[in-house]
Motif scaffolding. Structure first.
Motif, PDB file in Angstrom:
ATOM      1  N   VAL A 277      84.169  41.254  14.514  1.00  0.00           N
ATOM      2  CA  VAL A 277      83.081  40.932  15.446  1.00  0.00           C
ATOM      3  C   VAL A 277      83.466  41.328  16.869  1.00  0.00           C
ATOM      4  CG1 VAL A 277      81.731  39.066  16.458  1.00  0.00           C
ATOM      5  CG2 VAL A 277      82.136  39.115  13.995  1.00  0.00           C
ATOM      6  N   SER A 278      84.741  41.172  17.198  1.00  0.00           N
ATOM      7  CA  SER A 278      85.220  41.481  18.554  1.00  0.00           C
ATOM      8  C   SER A 278      85.207  42.981  18.872  1.00  0.00           C
ATOM      9  CB  SER A 278      86.641  40.945  18.737  1.00  0.00           C
ATOM     10  OG  SER A 278      87.499  41.490  17.752  1.00  0.00           O
ATOM     11  N   ASP A 279      84.958  43.815  17.871  1.00  0.00           N
ATOM     12  CA  ASP A 279      84.847  45.263  18.107  1.00  0.00           C
ATOM     13  C   ASP A 279      83.459  45.667  18.590  1.00  0.00           C
ATOM     14  OD1 ASP A 279      86.871  45.887  15.164  1.00  0.00           O
ATOM     15  OD2 ASP A 279      87.493  45.744  17.266  1.00  0.00           O
ATOM     16  N   SER A 280      82.548  44.732  18.632  1.00  0.00           N
ATOM     17  CA  SER A 280      81.192  45.030  19.100  1.00  0.00           C
ATOM     18  C   SER A 280      81.242  45.492  20.546  1.00  0.00           C
ATOM     19  CB  SER A 280      80.301  43.790  18.977  1.00  0.00           C
ATOM     20  OG  SER A 280      80.189  43.371  17.634  1.00  0.00           O
ATOM     21  N   ALA A 281      80.757  46.717  20.787  1.00  0.00           N
ATOM     22  CA  ALA A 281      80.869  47.340  22.106  1.00  0.00           C
ATOM     23  C   ALA A 281      80.167  48.690  22.026  1.00  0.00           C
ATOM     24  CB  ALA A 281      82.329  47.534  22.498  1.00  0.00           C
ATOM     25  N   VAL A 282      80.197  49.427  23.144  1.00  0.00           N
ATOM     26  CA  VAL A 282      79.716  50.803  23.161  1.00  0.00           C
ATOM     27  C   VAL A 282      80.925  51.728  23.232  1.00  0.00           C
ATOM     28  CG1 VAL A 282      78.273  52.511  24.320  1.00  0.00           C
ATOM     29  CG2 VAL A 282      77.602  50.095  24.334  1.00  0.00           C
ATOM     30  N   TYR A 283      80.943  52.741  22.378  1.00  0.00           N
ATOM     31  CA  TYR A 283      82.071  53.659  22.267  1.00  0.00           C
ATOM     32  C   TYR A 283      81.653  55.042  22.765  1.00  0.00           C
ATOM     33  CZ  TYR A 283      84.286  49.983  19.625  1.00  0.00           C
ATOM     34  OH  TYR A 283      84.841  48.769  19.260  1.00  0.00           O
ATOM     35  N   PHE A 284      82.491  55.609  23.618  1.00  0.00           N
ATOM     36  CA  PHE A 284      82.218  56.909  24.226  1.00  0.00           C
ATOM     37  C   PHE A 284      83.316  57.901  23.863  1.00  0.00           C
ATOM     38  CE2 PHE A 284      78.747  55.896  27.083  1.00  0.00           C
ATOM     39  CZ  PHE A 284      78.886  54.539  27.287  1.00  0.00           C
ATOM     40  N   CYS A 285      82.903  59.051  23.393  1.00  0.00           N
ATOM     41  CA  CYS A 285      83.805  60.168  23.184  1.00  0.00           C
ATOM     42  C   CYS A 285      83.797  61.036  24.447  1.00  0.00           C
ATOM     43  CB  CYS A 285      83.334  60.978  21.977  1.00  0.00           C
ATOM     44  SG  CYS A 285      84.396  62.346  21.500  1.00  0.00           S
ATOM     45  N   ALA A 286      84.941  61.597  24.820  1.00  0.00           N
ATOM     46  CA  ALA A 286      85.002  62.381  26.048  1.00  0.00           C
ATOM     47  C   ALA A 286      85.990  63.531  25.901  1.00  0.00           C
ATOM     48  CB  ALA A 286      85.397  61.495  27.231  1.00  0.00           C
TER      49      ALA A 286
END
Lengths: 118, 113
Positions: free
Chosen positions: B82-91
Motif C-alpha cells: 500500500v505504501s508504494d502508492s505514488a506517481v512514478y516518472f521515467c526520465a
C-alpha cells in the motif's frame, strides 16, 4: 544537508499580480534547474543554470517569466504579470556536475511551490 | 531532443501483486536513465538509476534494466505494498553532455489492501 529548499510552498494570487518563487540549492551543487508540473503537460524544464549563469532558457514560456541566480545559494523565478494558466507546481532541482564518465549525475528536487492564480 | 514514452495510468493493484510500468526513450549518444517517485504533496525522489546498457538499477524492491537494443527501462516490483502508492516518472538524462532530465508523463499507482 537540508536538501533543496523552496519557498513559498503554496501561493494564491490574483491575475495580474507579480509572483516570486525562491530556491536554495544544495551546497556545492553547481547546476540549478527550474521545472513546472501541470496535469496537461507533465514536467517541463523551464531554465537551468551552471555556476550561476543561465545556460538554456528555451523552456521559459514567455517574457512574463524571468529567472535569476545572483549567487550559488539562491535563485528566483518571477512571473509578472501572472495569469490563471500559470497555475502549476514549480520545482527547483540541483545537481553536482562532474564528468559523465564517473556515472549518472543525480538531480535532487525540492518539495515544490504550488501556485494558484485566480 | 530526448523524449520518454511511459505507459498511461492510473494503475490499480492489490497488495502483493506484481508491478510493471513500461518506459521507452529516444536519445542520442549514451544517456543515463532514471525512475523517480512522487508521493502526494511532495517533490520527486530518486528511486533508481542506470548509466549504461545492461545495467540494472534497484532500490526498495524495485528494479529496472537498461535495454539499449529496445531503448527501454521498464520498472518492476515483485510484490507491491500500500505504501508504494505514488506517481512514478521515467526520465532520460544527457546523451550529449547535458545534465537536464526529460520526463515521461508519469504513471499513478494505487495499491489497495
Amino acid at each position: 544537508d537540508a536538501g533543496v529548499i523552496q519557498s513559498p510552498r503554496h501561493e494564491v494570487t490574483e491575475m495580474g499580480q507579480e509572483v516570486t518563487l525562491r530556491c536554495k540549492p544544495i551546497s556545492g551543487h553547481d547546476y540549478l534547474f527550474w521545472y513546472r508540473q501541470t496535469m496537461m503537460r507533465g514536467l517541463e524544464l523551464l531554465i537551468y543554470f551552471n555556476n550561476n549563469v543561465p545556460i538554456d532558457d528555451s523552456g521559459m514560456p514567455e517574457d512574463r517569466f524571468s529567472a535569476k541566480m545572483p549567487n550559488a545559494s539562491f535563485s528566483t523565478l518571477k512571473i509578472q504579470p501572472s495569469e490563471p494558466r500559470d497555475s502549476a507546481v514549480y520545482f527547483c532541482a540541483s545537481l553536482e556536475g562532474a564528468p559523465l564518465i564517473s556515472g549518472a549525475n543525480v538531480l535532487t528536487f525540492g518539495a515544490g511551490s504550488r501556485l494558484t492564480v485566480l | 531532443g530526448n523524449s520518454v514514452t511511459q505507459m498511461e495510468g492510473p494503475v490499480t493493484l492489490s497488495e502483493e501483486a506484481f508491478l510493471t510500468i513500461n518506459c521507452t526513450y529516444t536519445a542520442t549518444g549514451y544517456p543515463s536513465l532514471f525512475w523517480y517517485v512522487q508521493y502526494p504533496g511532495e517533490g520527486l525522489q530518486l528511486l533508481l538509476k542506470a548509466t549504461k546498457a545492461d545495467d540494472k538499477g534497484s532500490n526498495k524492491g524495485f528494479e529496472a534494466t537498461y535495454r539499449k537494443e529496445t531503448t527501454s527501462f521498464h520498472l518492476e516490483k515483485g510484490s507491491v505494498q500500500v505504501s508504494d502508492s505514488a506517481v512514478y516518472f521515467c526520465a532520460v538524462q544527457g546523451g550529449a553532455g547535458s545534465y537536464q532530465l526529460t520526463f515521461g508523463k508519469g504513471t499513478k499507482l494505487s495499491v489497495i489492501p
